[in-house]
Scaffold this motif. Structure first.
Motif, PDB file in Angstrom:
ATOM      1  N   THR A   5      83.240   3.128  16.257  1.00 49.20           N
ATOM      2  CA  THR A   5      83.241   4.149  15.220  1.00 49.20           C
ATOM      3  C   THR A   5      82.206   3.820  14.157  1.00 49.20           C
ATOM      4  O   THR A   5      82.076   2.660  13.756  1.00 49.20           O
ATOM      5  CB  THR A   5      84.623   4.253  14.558  1.00 49.20           C
ATOM      6  OG1 THR A   5      85.619   4.465  15.554  1.00 49.20           O
ATOM      7  CG2 THR A   5      84.660   5.402  13.564  1.00 49.20           C
ATOM      8  N   VAL A   6      81.510   4.856  13.708  1.00 50.52           N
ATOM      9  CA  VAL A   6      80.575   4.694  12.600  1.00 50.52           C
ATOM     10  C   VAL A   6      80.966   5.670  11.497  1.00 50.52           C
ATOM     11  O   VAL A   6      81.404   6.792  11.781  1.00 50.52           O
ATOM     12  CB  VAL A   6      79.111   4.911  13.050  1.00 50.52           C
ATOM     13  CG1 VAL A   6      78.881   6.314  13.563  1.00 50.52           C
ATOM     14  CG2 VAL A   6      78.139   4.600  11.922  1.00 50.52           C
ATOM     15  N   SER A  18      78.652   2.371   7.786  1.00 52.93           N
ATOM     16  CA  SER A  18      79.377   1.192   8.232  1.00 52.93           C
ATOM     17  C   SER A  18      79.947   1.454   9.613  1.00 52.93           C
ATOM     18  O   SER A  18      80.005   2.605  10.060  1.00 52.93           O
ATOM     19  CB  SER A  18      80.493   0.834   7.253  1.00 52.93           C
ATOM     20  OG  SER A  18      81.429   1.883   7.155  1.00 52.93           O
ATOM     21  N   THR A  19      80.348   0.386  10.273  1.00 56.34           N
ATOM     22  CA  THR A  19      80.954   0.524  11.599  1.00 56.34           C
ATOM     23  C   THR A  19      82.281  -0.206  11.628  1.00 56.34           C
ATOM     24  O   THR A  19      82.576  -1.051  10.776  1.00 56.34           O
ATOM     25  CB  THR A  19      80.048  -0.056  12.703  1.00 56.34           C
ATOM     26  OG1 THR A  19      79.800  -1.437  12.419  1.00 56.34           O
ATOM     27  CG2 THR A  19      78.753   0.696  12.815  1.00 56.34           C
ATOM     28  N   HIS A  20      83.077   0.120  12.631  1.00 57.44           N
ATOM     29  CA  HIS A  20      84.377  -0.519  12.798  1.00 57.44           C
ATOM     30  C   HIS A  20      84.680  -0.589  14.281  1.00 57.44           C
ATOM     31  O   HIS A  20      84.372   0.340  15.018  1.00 57.44           O
ATOM     32  CB  HIS A  20      85.468   0.279  12.087  1.00 57.44           C
ATOM     33  CG  HIS A  20      86.841  -0.277  12.295  1.00 57.44           C
ATOM     34  ND1 HIS A  20      87.255  -1.465  11.726  1.00 57.44           N
ATOM     35  CD2 HIS A  20      87.879   0.175  13.030  1.00 57.44           C
ATOM     36  CE1 HIS A  20      88.499  -1.703  12.101  1.00 57.44           C
ATOM     37  NE2 HIS A  20      88.899  -0.730  12.875  1.00 57.44           N
ATOM     38  N   SER A  60      83.140  10.512   9.869  1.00 54.46           N
ATOM     39  CA  SER A  60      83.458   9.547  10.917  1.00 54.46           C
ATOM     40  C   SER A  60      82.862  10.020  12.232  1.00 54.46           C
ATOM     41  O   SER A  60      82.763  11.224  12.481  1.00 54.46           O
ATOM     42  CB  SER A  60      84.963   9.393  11.086  1.00 54.46           C
ATOM     43  OG  SER A  60      85.575   8.953   9.903  1.00 54.46           O
ATOM     44  N   CYS A  61      82.486   9.072  13.074  1.00 54.40           N
ATOM     45  CA  CYS A  61      81.982   9.390  14.399  1.00 54.40           C
ATOM     46  C   CYS A  61      82.579   8.387  15.380  1.00 54.40           C
ATOM     47  O   CYS A  61      82.332   7.182  15.267  1.00 54.40           O
ATOM     48  CB  CYS A  61      80.466   9.320  14.436  1.00 54.40           C
ATOM     49  SG  CYS A  61      79.765   9.496  16.092  1.00 54.40           S
ATOM     50  N   ALA A  62      83.345   8.906  16.309  1.00 52.54           N
ATOM     51  CA  ALA A  62      83.976   8.058  17.317  1.00 52.54           C
ATOM     52  C   ALA A  62      83.177   8.116  18.611  1.00 52.54           C
ATOM     53  O   ALA A  62      82.913   9.202  19.131  1.00 52.54           O
ATOM     54  CB  ALA A  62      85.408   8.511  17.566  1.00 52.54           C
ATOM     55  N   ALA A  63      82.815   6.957  19.108  1.00 54.95           N
ATOM     56  CA  ALA A  63      82.057   6.858  20.353  1.00 54.95           C
ATOM     57  C   ALA A  63      82.990   6.487  21.503  1.00 54.95           C
ATOM     58  O   ALA A  63      83.912   5.696  21.328  1.00 54.95           O
ATOM     59  CB  ALA A  63      80.957   5.816  20.222  1.00 54.95           C
TER      60      ALA A  63
END
Length: 117
Positions: free
Chosen positions: A77-78, A70-72, A21-24
């Motif tokens: 978040t990716v 995918s993104t959300h 997960s990657c939170a921007a």
């Protein structure tokens, strides 16, 4: 400015799965592309997968059919779902974003993925 924080790396046996997960945060409204790169010891950084705000997805040939990006939450978040992991998937996985308004690339600090036999 955009800040990226990765999570989800770890140690997994070959054939197993992991989800990164990657939170921007910051100026996320300006992000056009997000994605993942990886770097193995002694190797150059290489593309894993990217996704644009328009939904276009690009995978490296080495992960096609095994990884899913995918993104959300409106570019917040990716994710990178990694299945059927191989020894050669080992490396530091870095989250990436690109903002065309200032032509800036942003990188996370990286998360280690280790695939064992």
């Amino acid at each position: 400015q955009v800040q990226l924080v990765e999570s989800g790396g770890g140690l997994v046996q070959a054939g197993g799965s992991l989800r990164l997960s990657c939170a921007a945060s910051g100026s996320i409204f300006s992000i056009d592309t997000m994605g993942w790169y990886r770097q193995a010891p002694g190797e150059q950084r290489e593309l894993v997968a990217t996704i644009t705000s328009g939904g276009s997805i690009n995978y490296s040939d080495s992960v096609k059919g095994r990884f899913t990006i995918s993104t959300h939450g409106a570019k917040n978040t990716v994710y990178l779902q990694m299945n059927s992991l191989k020894l050669e998937d080992t490396g530091v996985y870095l989250c990436y974003s690109y903002t065309p308004i200032n032509r800036r690339e942003y990188w996370g600090q990286g998360t280690q993925v280790t695939v064992s036999s």
